[in-house]
Scaffold this motif. Structure first.
Motif, PDB file in Angstrom:
ATOM      1  N   ALA A  25      -7.936   8.418   6.981  1.00 53.40           N
ATOM      2  CA  ALA A  25      -7.848   6.958   6.841  1.00 53.40           C
ATOM      3  C   ALA A  25      -6.412   6.596   6.492  1.00 53.40           C
ATOM      4  O   ALA A  25      -5.931   6.914   5.406  1.00 53.40           O
ATOM      5  N   ARG A  45      -8.580  -0.765   7.068  1.00 56.68           N
ATOM      6  CA  ARG A  45      -8.803   0.386   6.182  1.00 56.68           C
ATOM      7  C   ARG A  45      -9.700   1.444   6.832  1.00 56.68           C
ATOM      8  O   ARG A  45      -9.712   2.596   6.398  1.00 56.68           O
ATOM      9  N   GLN A  46     -10.446   1.056   7.856  1.00 61.39           N
ATOM     10  CA  GLN A  46     -11.348   2.007   8.511  1.00 61.39           C
ATOM     11  C   GLN A  46     -10.739   2.647   9.759  1.00 61.39           C
ATOM     12  O   GLN A  46     -11.421   3.396  10.446  1.00 61.39           O
ATOM     13  N   GLU A  99      -8.374  -6.736   6.255  1.00 62.59           N
ATOM     14  CA  GLU A  99      -8.186  -5.596   5.349  1.00 62.59           C
ATOM     15  C   GLU A  99      -9.301  -4.563   5.539  1.00 62.59           C
ATOM     16  O   GLU A  99      -9.046  -3.366   5.683  1.00 62.59           O
ATOM     17  N   GLN A 100     -10.546  -5.046   5.545  1.00 62.83           N
ATOM     18  CA  GLN A 100     -11.683  -4.132   5.651  1.00 62.83           C
ATOM     19  C   GLN A 100     -11.630  -3.312   6.944  1.00 62.83           C
ATOM     20  O   GLN A 100     -11.905  -2.122   6.947  1.00 62.83           O
ATOM     21  N   GLY A 112       0.829  -1.191   0.000  1.00 57.71           N
ATOM     22  CA  GLY A 112       0.000   0.000   0.000  1.00 57.71           C
ATOM     23  C   GLY A 112       0.869   1.249   0.000  1.00 57.71           C
ATOM     24  O   GLY A 112       2.111   1.169  -0.061  1.00 57.71           O
ATOM     25  N   PHE A 136      -4.744   3.530   6.183  1.00 57.11           N
ATOM     26  CA  PHE A 136      -4.395   2.406   5.320  1.00 57.11           C
ATOM     27  C   PHE A 136      -5.539   2.126   4.343  1.00 57.11           C
ATOM     28  O   PHE A 136      -6.012   0.999   4.225  1.00 57.11           O
ATOM     29  N   GLN A 137      -5.971   3.162   3.647  1.00 55.01           N
ATOM     30  CA  GLN A 137      -7.146   3.026   2.798  1.00 55.01           C
ATOM     31  C   GLN A 137      -6.896   2.110   1.600  1.00 55.01           C
ATOM     32  O   GLN A 137      -7.823   1.492   1.088  1.00 55.01           O
ATOM     33  N   ASP A 138      -5.653   2.009   1.141  1.00 53.73           N
ATOM     34  CA  ASP A 138      -5.351   1.148  -0.008  1.00 53.73           C
ATOM     35  C   ASP A 138      -4.524  -0.069   0.390  1.00 53.73           C
ATOM     36  O   ASP A 138      -3.774  -0.620  -0.415  1.00 53.73           O
ATOM     37  N   LEU A 139      -4.676  -0.523   1.652  1.00 56.55           N
ATOM     38  CA  LEU A 139      -3.911  -1.672   2.133  1.00 56.55           C
ATOM     39  C   LEU A 139      -4.372  -2.960   1.460  1.00 56.55           C
ATOM     40  O   LEU A 139      -5.561  -3.181   1.263  1.00 56.55           O
ATOM     41  N   HIS A 140      -3.402  -3.824   1.128  1.00 52.80           N
ATOM     42  CA  HIS A 140      -3.690  -5.147   0.585  1.00 52.80           C
ATOM     43  C   HIS A 140      -2.847  -6.169   1.340  1.00 52.80           C
ATOM     44  O   HIS A 140      -1.642  -5.976   1.527  1.00 52.80           O
TER      45      HIS A 140
END
Length: 940
Positions: A628, A715-716, A711-712, A610, A630-634
């Motif tokens: 936010a 990201r929040q 992940e979900q 990310g 880690f909004q694009d964390l994978h």
């Protein structure tokens, strides 16, 4: 006349014996065939004309060789086969020629019996009755006859049809054969030397005709018969993820032919060396409880050492146990539980649970060994509640105080169990529903064998101390100390106040992920009885039929349902007892030991990717939604490169599995709660097996759940910073784990930077202003010459400056408002040019920086430039009058701008007491507005 001539009948012998060789036609008769007639030498009457045979089935004919002498001969009409018929018997008569040439009036002799024997020809070879022969012998014995071979001959005679000799044609063999075909060994055979022999045998008939083909004889050498299991392997390899695997696919029991009435076999999987007794899930205690559906609110008294749980840091840990968090107590270690951690609301219902491995301690059997103790911290040594081992008995002490009913009440509960001192791991759960206390050991319920009553404890104001591994003695001693140390290993010691745990949850928390299994259970014979223990580590099978028992044992398998099982050996022990009819034990079967080798699993590599740097305006961090992080964390997991076989087996490199915690740590200084925080809405956890804890050092999200759910939730997570000027930069480090740290992810670091308004203005200006006007650099010596010293107080001339600035600014404001009012009246509200100018004016007030030597352009443009220059002046003045303020390029070109910033700085910093950076940030808009009005009035 003629009748008188032929007076006599011919005469022959009454019986004849003949011999004919098969495949010839002449019969040799004894006596020879001769007919005599007394009418000789009378012609015709004294002559023999024929021999006639009665019996058409006889394949012979008789011919007259000499009618005068009466000689005849017996011949075969065709080839005679001895194998079809060996003897023939028939009647023969002789006829004379009668009275004349016509043979009329001839006479017949009496009837004679002829016996003919067919002589045999050796035309057939001996043939063996079997295509090959098999026999088995036991080593070390000399046999008179191991087996008998037999050949036959199709010839009809005894001479050619009988077998007179056999011969072994294979050389250098320890076997011999007699004329009857009996094979014997000439020396003792050894199973270790040679397990099977093959010899070739030929046969001869009594005519010395040899068999056309020799026959092969296979002789197996068996070891001396020892009753026991045969056909099993000492090692069975198990590949993770393959389900169940048969342990004994070719195993059978050899009883040496004894008649059996029943067979009982016990198969035991020994895994005491694996973690807590078998391959269990090594998630953290909180994750396991959430996974099993346990009630919330439990307190972990033996967590992993960390900054927030440092009371276990001094305890000995048992490493190398597949990430199982195990604490080992050797009689010298104990831990005090901090007061803020100790459950304060123990009521009539609560649960204490722990894993324990304990054995007898020689020489100290009379001493109590304390697992958990809540005692007076000072002055006295009363034990309020405790759990301890005494002489291999488990004792739970619960002393209520006088706030309850003042009666004699149950206080000590005793259990005497073998598990307490067997040096194996067991899971103990004590459910208290006072006055009933129930003990669960490995999911099985045990009631106390002894309950001792006692009076309640007198109330006092003395604080209590909860300890693990010993009991705290704080009073009535010269020096407070620990006593009654525990010797053994503990793990997962928890207390849950206010509610007892259900048996379903208890079974889930202690369940093994590996064990014994039976493939095709429905195919087992009805005569086989079997029983598993709760952990499925022991299987007992019993049956009456040996073959059914062998078939049942071949279905026993090993299974491990963990996705990443602990590699290494699992020992197998098999014991068998055999009963015969009318006897207790007739055959002794030796125990056997084998191992299951669990191969190394395909280890996952957890990777997080990310954006590693975020630069955002201050308003984003202090706004109602925060930032936010880690909004694009994978999060992905791949198989390690070293395990190509497993990778090919899966068909792809990605592995789907669960995580059990992710830690988001703040690098550097901890969060300052009054200025910043990390926040996560509880709604983000709904429908997931996740929970979260938050502190100034970061946030931890835990629970056994999928990578996508993690992940979900991550990201929040949002970061709030209500004063970005004071904390402009932050770094966060994110790590995730599977199986309580057995597999960890990469350390993903994110840096957050605050984009201030002045920085944003300069950044945008560099995009639109020509390069020759981008930089105005002043030498530092020039700055120090202009403002050689810093002052911590208000200089004496400052009062005059303040008065002048106030008067000047008031005038400027009034004049500016008047000029703006006139301008708007003349140009009108609908002018497009005016709107564009107004829009440009609003933006440039905060974002445009120009060369102060450039004076070209409209009045509005010059005013905008002046306002932007004064912003830099303000920064410089802050630097001069404060030790902590930051400094930018010195571009101040007007005294009015300088006076504006001095006034703003004095009023905000020296009057209100605000920090310079706070003052600059808070009042920047106001100061810029005043400078803008001043620029428009002066230049338009």
């Amino acid at each position: 006349m003629s009748l008188l001539v032929n007076k006599h009948k011919p005469w022959i012998e009454t019986s004849y014996h003949g011999v004919i060789t098969e495949n010839t036609d002449i019969v040799l008769l004894d006596p020879p065939l001769v007919a005599l007639d007394k009418d000789a030498p009378v012609p015709y009457a004294g002559e023999i004309c024929a021999f006639k045979i009665h019996g058409v089935e006889a394949p012979f004919e008789a011919v007259v060789l000499n009618g005068t002498s009466g000689e005849g001969q017996l011949r075969a009409r065709g080839l005679v086969d001895c194998e079809l018929q060996k003897e023939y018997t028939f009647i023969i008569q002789a006829h004379d020629c009668g009275a004349g040439p016509g043979g009329t009036g001839g006479k017949k002799s009496h009837k004679a019996v002829v016996h003919i024997q067919v002589n045999d020809v050796n035309e057939f070879s001996p043939v063996f009755r079997e295509g090959q022969y098999h026999a088995a012998v036991t080593e070390g014995k000399i046999y008179d006859s191991i087996l008998q071979v037999e050949a036959t001959d199709l010839d009809c005679s005894p001479q050619y049809s009988q077998i007179c000799n056999y011969q072994i044609t294979t050389g250098n063999t320890p076997f011999a054969i007699d004329r009857n075909g009996n094979i014997r060994n000439t020396e003792k055979l050894s199973f270790d030397k040679q397990r099977q022999y093959e010899v070739l045998v030929t046969a001869f008939d009594c005519g010395q005709k040899r068999s056309s083909e020799s026959v092969a004889v296979h002789i197996d050498v068996k070891p001396v018969c020892k009753p026991g299991w045969q056909g099993w392997n000492k090692r069975v390899d198990y590949e993770p993820g393959t389900g169940s695997k048969q342990l004994f696919p070719k195993m059978h029991l050899e009883t040496c032919g004894g008649p059996l009435s029943s067979v009982r076999t016990t198969v035991e999987l020994q895994t005491s060396h694996i973690g807590k007794g078998c391959d269990r899930e090594t998630y953290s205690e909180k994750s396991l409880q959430k996974l099993c559906g346990a009630s919330s609110g439990s307190t972990d008294l033996l967590p992993g050492p960390s900054t927030s749980t440092n009371w276990t840091a001094s305890l000995l840990t048992d490493s190398g146990r597949d990430s199982d968090l195990i604490f080992r107590f050797d009689g010298r270690q104990a831990a005090k539980i901090p007061d803020q951690v100790v459950p304060q609301n123990l009521t009539d219902q609560f649960t204490i649970a722990t894993w324990m491995k304990h054995g007898p301690s020689p020489g100290v059997r009379a001493e109590k060994e304390t697992l958990l103790c809540n005692s007076d911290k000072t002055e006295m040594n009363r034990h309020h509640y405790s759990l301890y081992v005494h002489n291999c008995r488990l004792v739970f002490l619960l002393r209520r105080d006088f706030t309850q009913v003042d009666t004699f009440r149950p206080a000590e509960f005793h259990w005497k169990l073998e598990q307490i001192c067997d040096k194996e791991w067991h899971y103990y759960v004590i459910n208290v529903e006072f006055p009933v206390v129930t003990l669960y050991v490995d999911g099985v319920t045990y009631d106390p064998y002894l309950v001792t009553d006692d009076w309640p404890i007198h109330p006092s104001q003395i604080d209590v101390q909860l300890t693990v591994g010993a009991c705290w003695q704080g009073g009535e001693v010269t020096k407070p100390r620990f006593t009654q140390y525990f010797r053994g290993s503990l793990s997962g010691l928890t207390i849950r106040p206010g509610k007892i745990e259900s048996q379903k949850v208890i079974s889930c928390l202690q369940a093994c992920k590996e064990g014994l299994d039976i493939n095709s259970l429905e195919s087992l014979s009805k005569g086989i009885k079997f029983h598993f223990n709760p952990a499925q580590s022991i299987l007992v099978m019993e049956g009456e039929d040996l073959e059914n028992m062998n078939a049942a044992l071949r279905k026993v398998s090993y299974i491990n349902s963990r996705q990443f099982p602990t590699p290494g050996i699992r020992r197998l022990h098999i014991s068998t007892s055999v009963q015969c009819f009318g006897e207790d034990t007739c055959v002794s079967i030796s125990d056997i030991d084998a191992v299951v080798m669990v191969l190394q699993p395909s280890e996952p590599r957890i990777t997080m990717t990310g954006a590693d740097r975020l630069t955002r305006p201050a308003a984003d961090l202090s706004g109602p939604t925060g930032l936010a992080l880690f909004q694009d964390l994978h999060i992905i997991s791949t198989v390690t490169k070293g395990d190509a076989t497993s990778q090919e087996r899966r068909g792809e490199g990605f592995v789907i599995h669960n995580l059990d915690y992710c830690d988001m740590l703040v690098l550097g200084e901890e969060l300052r709660p009054e200025l910043e925080s990390l926040q996560l809405k509880r709604s983000a956890l709904l429908g997931k097996h996740l929970d979260a804890t938050n502190s100034t050092s970061g946030m931890s999200i835990y629970g056994v759940d999928s990578m996508s759910n993690y992940e979900q939730v991550i990201r929040q997570v949002r970061y709030y910073n209500w004063h970005p000027a004071q904390i402009p930069d932050r770094k966060f480090r994110l790590t995730c784990s599977e199986l309580n740290g057995r597999y960890t992810s990469n350390e993903f670091t994110l840096e957050v930077s605050v984009l201030h308004k002045s920085e944003a203005g300069e950044h945008i200006n560099h995009m639109v202003v020509p390069p020759q006007y981008m930089q105005v650099v002043h030498h530092p010596a020039m700055i120090h010459n202009m403002y050689p010293t810093h002052s911590s107080g208000v200089p004496s001339a400052a009062t005059v400056v303040i008065v002048i600035c106030i008067a000047a600014l008031v005038g400027v404001v009034v004049l500016g408002i008047y000029r703006i009012h006139l301008t708007h009246q003349q140009e009108g509200r609908s002018s497009d040019t005016s709107k564009e100018g107004e829009l440009d004016w609003d933006d440039s007030a905060l974002t445009i920086t120009v060369n102060p030597m450039e004076v070209k352009g409209t009045a509005e443009e010059r005013g905008e430039r002046l306002g932007s220059e004064e912003t830099n002046c303000c920064s410089f003045v802050s630097e001069v009058f404060s030790y902590s303020c930051f400094i930018e390029d010195f571009r101040c070109s007007t005294v009015w701008g300088l006076l504006c910033c001095i006034l703003r700085f004095i009023m905000l910093q020296w009057v209100t007491g605000l920090d310079c950076r706070q003052a600059y940030t808070t009042e920047l808009c106001c100061c810029n507005t005043l400078r803008m009005l001043f620029g428009i009035v002066l230049l338009k």
